[in-house]
Write a protein that holds these residues in place. Structure first.
Motif, PDB file in Angstrom:
ATOM      1  N   ARG A   5       0.851  -1.177   0.000  1.00  0.00           N
ATOM      2  CA  ARG A   5       0.000   0.000   0.000  1.00  0.00           C
ATOM      3  C   ARG A   5       0.893   1.235   0.000  1.00  0.00           C
ATOM      4  O   ARG A   5       1.907   1.292   0.686  1.00  0.00           O
ATOM      5  CB  ARG A   5      -0.896   0.028   1.249  1.00  0.00           C
ATOM      6  N   GLY A   6       0.518   2.218  -0.755  1.00  0.00           N
ATOM      7  CA  GLY A   6       1.328   3.429  -0.764  1.00  0.00           C
ATOM      8  C   GLY A   6       1.460   3.961  -2.166  1.00  0.00           C
ATOM      9  O   GLY A   6       1.118   3.322  -3.155  1.00  0.00           O
ATOM     10  N   SER A   7       1.958   5.145  -2.299  1.00  0.00           N
ATOM     11  CA  SER A   7       2.088   5.792  -3.593  1.00  0.00           C
ATOM     12  C   SER A   7       3.197   5.174  -4.400  1.00  0.00           C
ATOM     13  O   SER A   7       4.190   4.681  -3.883  1.00  0.00           O
ATOM     14  CB  SER A   7       2.371   7.284  -3.387  1.00  0.00           C
ATOM     15  N   LYS A   8       3.019   5.210  -5.731  1.00  0.00           N
ATOM     16  CA  LYS A   8       4.032   4.674  -6.615  1.00  0.00           C
ATOM     17  C   LYS A   8       5.332   5.457  -6.522  1.00  0.00           C
ATOM     18  O   LYS A   8       6.401   4.932  -6.783  1.00  0.00           O
ATOM     19  CB  LYS A   8       3.523   4.682  -8.051  1.00  0.00           C
ATOM     20  N   GLY A   9       5.234   6.739  -6.156  1.00  0.00           N
ATOM     21  CA  GLY A   9       6.438   7.560  -6.092  1.00  0.00           C
ATOM     22  C   GLY A   9       7.456   7.052  -5.093  1.00  0.00           C
ATOM     23  O   GLY A   9       8.651   7.270  -5.255  1.00  0.00           O
ATOM     24  N   LYS A  10       6.962   6.383  -4.072  1.00  0.00           N
ATOM     25  CA  LYS A  10       7.879   5.897  -3.048  1.00  0.00           C
ATOM     26  C   LYS A  10       8.689   4.692  -3.498  1.00  0.00           C
ATOM     27  O   LYS A  10       9.635   4.302  -2.833  1.00  0.00           O
ATOM     28  CB  LYS A  10       7.102   5.546  -1.780  1.00  0.00           C
TER      29      LYS A  10
ATOM     30  N   LEU B  67       9.923   3.984   2.331  1.00  0.00           N
ATOM     31  CA  LEU B  67       9.158   2.993   1.588  1.00  0.00           C
ATOM     32  C   LEU B  67       7.710   2.966   2.052  1.00  0.00           C
ATOM     33  O   LEU B  67       7.422   3.223   3.224  1.00  0.00           O
ATOM     34  CB  LEU B  67       9.773   1.606   1.763  1.00  0.00           C
ATOM     35  N   PRO B  68       6.797   2.622   1.145  1.00  0.00           N
ATOM     36  CA  PRO B  68       5.396   2.489   1.563  1.00  0.00           C
ATOM     37  C   PRO B  68       5.219   1.282   2.457  1.00  0.00           C
ATOM     38  O   PRO B  68       5.914   0.280   2.325  1.00  0.00           O
ATOM     39  CB  PRO B  68       4.650   2.306   0.232  1.00  0.00           C
ATOM     40  N   SER B  69       4.293   1.383   3.402  1.00  0.00           N
ATOM     41  CA  SER B  69       4.009   0.237   4.259  1.00  0.00           C
ATOM     42  C   SER B  69       3.318  -0.839   3.437  1.00  0.00           C
ATOM     43  O   SER B  69       2.570  -0.541   2.504  1.00  0.00           O
ATOM     44  CB  SER B  69       3.121   0.652   5.436  1.00  0.00           C
ATOM     45  N   ASP B  70       3.574  -2.078   3.756  1.00  0.00           N
ATOM     46  CA  ASP B  70       2.982  -3.182   3.009  1.00  0.00           C
ATOM     47  C   ASP B  70       2.050  -3.964   3.905  1.00  0.00           C
ATOM     48  O   ASP B  70       2.247  -4.073   5.112  1.00  0.00           O
ATOM     49  CB  ASP B  70       4.059  -4.105   2.429  1.00  0.00           C
ATOM     50  N   GLY B  71       1.027  -4.533   3.296  1.00  0.00           N
ATOM     51  CA  GLY B  71       0.046  -5.297   4.048  1.00  0.00           C
ATOM     52  C   GLY B  71       0.496  -6.721   4.276  1.00  0.00           C
ATOM     53  O   GLY B  71       1.492  -7.191   3.748  1.00  0.00           O
ATOM     54  N   ARG B  72      -0.272  -7.410   5.082  1.00  0.00           N
ATOM     55  CA  ARG B  72       0.026  -8.801   5.368  1.00  0.00           C
ATOM     56  C   ARG B  72      -0.444  -9.667   4.205  1.00  0.00           C
ATOM     57  O   ARG B  72      -1.386  -9.355   3.497  1.00  0.00           O
ATOM     58  CB  ARG B  72      -0.666  -9.246   6.653  1.00  0.00           C
ATOM     59  N   SER B  73       0.219 -10.813   4.019  1.00  0.00           N
ATOM     60  CA  SER B  73      -0.172 -11.725   2.954  1.00  0.00           C
ATOM     61  C   SER B  73      -1.393 -12.529   3.370  1.00  0.00           C
ATOM     62  O   SER B  73      -1.830 -12.494   4.514  1.00  0.00           O
ATOM     63  CB  SER B  73       0.988 -12.673   2.619  1.00  0.00           C
ATOM     64  N   ASP B  74      -1.918 -13.310   2.420  1.00  0.00           N
ATOM     65  CA  ASP B  74      -3.128 -14.090   2.697  1.00  0.00           C
ATOM     66  C   ASP B  74      -2.919 -15.112   3.805  1.00  0.00           C
ATOM     67  O   ASP B  74      -3.835 -15.457   4.537  1.00  0.00           O
ATOM     68  CB  ASP B  74      -3.574 -14.812   1.419  1.00  0.00           C
ATOM     69  N   GLY B  75      -1.660 -15.624   3.912  1.00  0.00           N
ATOM     70  CA  GLY B  75      -1.398 -16.642   4.925  1.00  0.00           C
ATOM     71  C   GLY B  75      -0.886 -16.090   6.225  1.00  0.00           C
ATOM     72  O   GLY B  75      -0.442 -16.847   7.089  1.00  0.00           O
TER      73      GLY B  75
END
Length: 485
Positions: A18-23, A200-208
């Protein structure tokens, strides 16, 4: 890590952040710098081992633990590191790995004793186990399509450059500043990588990510591999009873690990992958081939520095042709695999590697580099270059797409575990004698024995390829990645 090497595969599952492409412009600088930490440190430690041994008056077993402490934690925890990244976010785990590695590096540089240095190397390995899976995961989650390929190619090229320049630069630091300097260069690099990582943009958790972490499996891996290494090192010191008991204890723990993984809801090692003969064969080849390479590259700097009186700079530079061949030749070999498949290169490559070890073993008593060591290093480099891309192809082709990240993680751990056990067993070639008490002829004899042993392991890996690797339809090869840590 025992020398400049490439891993067969090191490719994570892909999840979008999640986050802007610019990052995303900060992703490559952060991951290249972060990944280079473990590699630079690992590639120069072997060159620095003679200086460290002289500084502390340490035994061969201590030097083995300086290398194996790092590899033990990395090999044991790297699969858990990927799961932790999925659970808590890869950016967050990448940052934690950077901080942990920087702190451990400072501890190594300030170490008042060999025991303290080994403890800090354990912490370095645990931190690298977070950095390694997070680095490429961040790249894969930030880019798509052709942009992802270019980004990974840039990352791999930077790793190849680091692989080539790391040992001679580290040797120069050892000669001009001292061995502690190879650890003090890490915190500034980590600080710059950390600056980029915060952007860097923060990233979400994966499905597992909701599944439980396999802490029992990870603990069993550490205990079983740790006891195995302790047993082999103790046996090499002449403590056969203690060594035998430790090895005997490691076996049921390893069996229990398999049982736990078979029953785990979210195992760190998916045993179902090993039902495919090609996958099992590729990992067997990986263990044997990297065991051979790790053993050879552990002792080579000792011979150059202690017997033939090379400087640390010269010993590091001696590995430069080997590194360049692997860095430059892998792309060409990848194209070859696309045309003829993986089976033939996986037989020819290890055989060529074994021939290179034989040449190195036969020429070990000659001090001249150009005729004594360069020919063998060139042949080993060519053999490994022929071997790595087909290993990558086989591992990925034999695993379902949804398990490609797990498959690469297993193969990554197999490479490190093979090197771990091989370095632990090196003392057996010295017959319980210490390096400090051995004359040049005795060290050369042990070196020759280890090189011939490495050649045997390489030949055995070629036999495993002939018996297990099938004639699959040719698939595009994924670019091999420089070994981290």
């Amino acid at each position: 890590m025992t020398g400049p090497q490439l891993l067969p595969c090191e490719t994570p599952d892909v999840k979008l952040p999640r986050g802007s492409k610019g990052k995303t412009r900060w992703v490559l600088p952060a991951t290249i710098l972060g990944s280079s930490l473990g590699f630079i440190d690992g590639s120069v430690v072997n060159v620095a081992l003679p200086a460290i041994q002289g500084s502390f008056g340490s035994s061969l077993a201590t030097m083995q633990w300086l290398v194996n402490g790092y590899m033990l934690m990395l090999a044991s925890l790297i699969l858990l590191g990927g799961s932790v990244g999925d659970r808590f976010g890869r950016r967050r785990i990448f940052i934690a790995g950077l901080i942990g590695f920087a702190v451990a590096s400072m501890g190594c540089g300030l170490a008042p004793s060999a025991g303290w240095l080994i403890a800090m190397r354990l912490l370095q390995g645990a931190s690298a186990a977070m950095l390694v899976p997070a680095s490429l995961a961040l790249i894969s989650s930030a880019y798509r399509g052709e942009a992802r390929g270019r980004a990974i190619g840039t990352w791999a090229a930077a790793g190849a450059l680091t692989m080539a320049l790391g040992p001679p630069f580290g040797g120069w630091l050892v000669d001009t500043v001292g061995w502690r300097s190879i650890f003090f260069i890490n915190p500034p690099i980590a600080a710059i990588a950390l600056f980029f990582a915060w952007k860097l943009p923060s990233d979400g958790r994966s499905d597992g990510a909701s599944k439980p972490l396999d802490l029992r499996g990870s603990t069993l891996v550490v205990l079983s591999l740790g006891l195995l290494c302790y047993g082999l090192i103790a046996s090499g010191e002449g403590n056969g009873l203690i060594g035998g008991l430790a090895i005997a204890a490691a076996i049921p723990l390893g069996a229990l690990f398999v049982v736990v993984e078979a029953r785990s809801v979210a195992p760190i090692m998916a045993l179902s992958l090993f039902r495919d003969r090609d996958f099992s064969g590729a990992n067997g080849i990986t263990v044997l081939l990297y065991a051979a390479l790790s053993a050879a590259l552990f002792l080579l700097p000792f011979l150059l520095i202690e017997v033939h009186k090379y400087s640390a700079t010269a010993a590091g530079a001696a590995l430069l042709p080997f590194s360049l061949i692997m860095g430059i030749g892998s792309r060409w070999t990848g194209g070859l695999v696309e045309r003829i498949g993986a089976r033939i290169p996986l037989m020819i490559g290890p055989l060529a590697t074994g021939l290179g070890f034989v040449i190195l073993g036969l020429s070990g008593k000659y001090p001249g580099y150009w005729m004594g060591f360069l020919p063998g290093l060139i042949v080993v480099g060519l053999g490994m270059t022929l071997s790595i891309p087909p290993l990558t192809t086989t591992v990925f082709d034999s695993a379902p797409d949804e398990k490609s990240g797990t498959a690469s993680g297993v193969n990554n751990a197999a490479a490190r575990a093979g090197g771990l056990v091989a370095v632990a067993a090196l003392g057996l070639a010295f017959g319980g004698s210490e390096l400090s008490s051995m004359d040049a002829d005795a060290i050369t004899d042990a070196y020759r024995l280890i090189m011939f042993g490495a050649a045997s392991l390489a030949a055995l890996s070629a036999l495993v390829a002939a018996l297990t690797i099938g004639k699959r339809s040719v698939a595009p090869v994924r670019e091999p990645a420089p070994k981290r840590g």
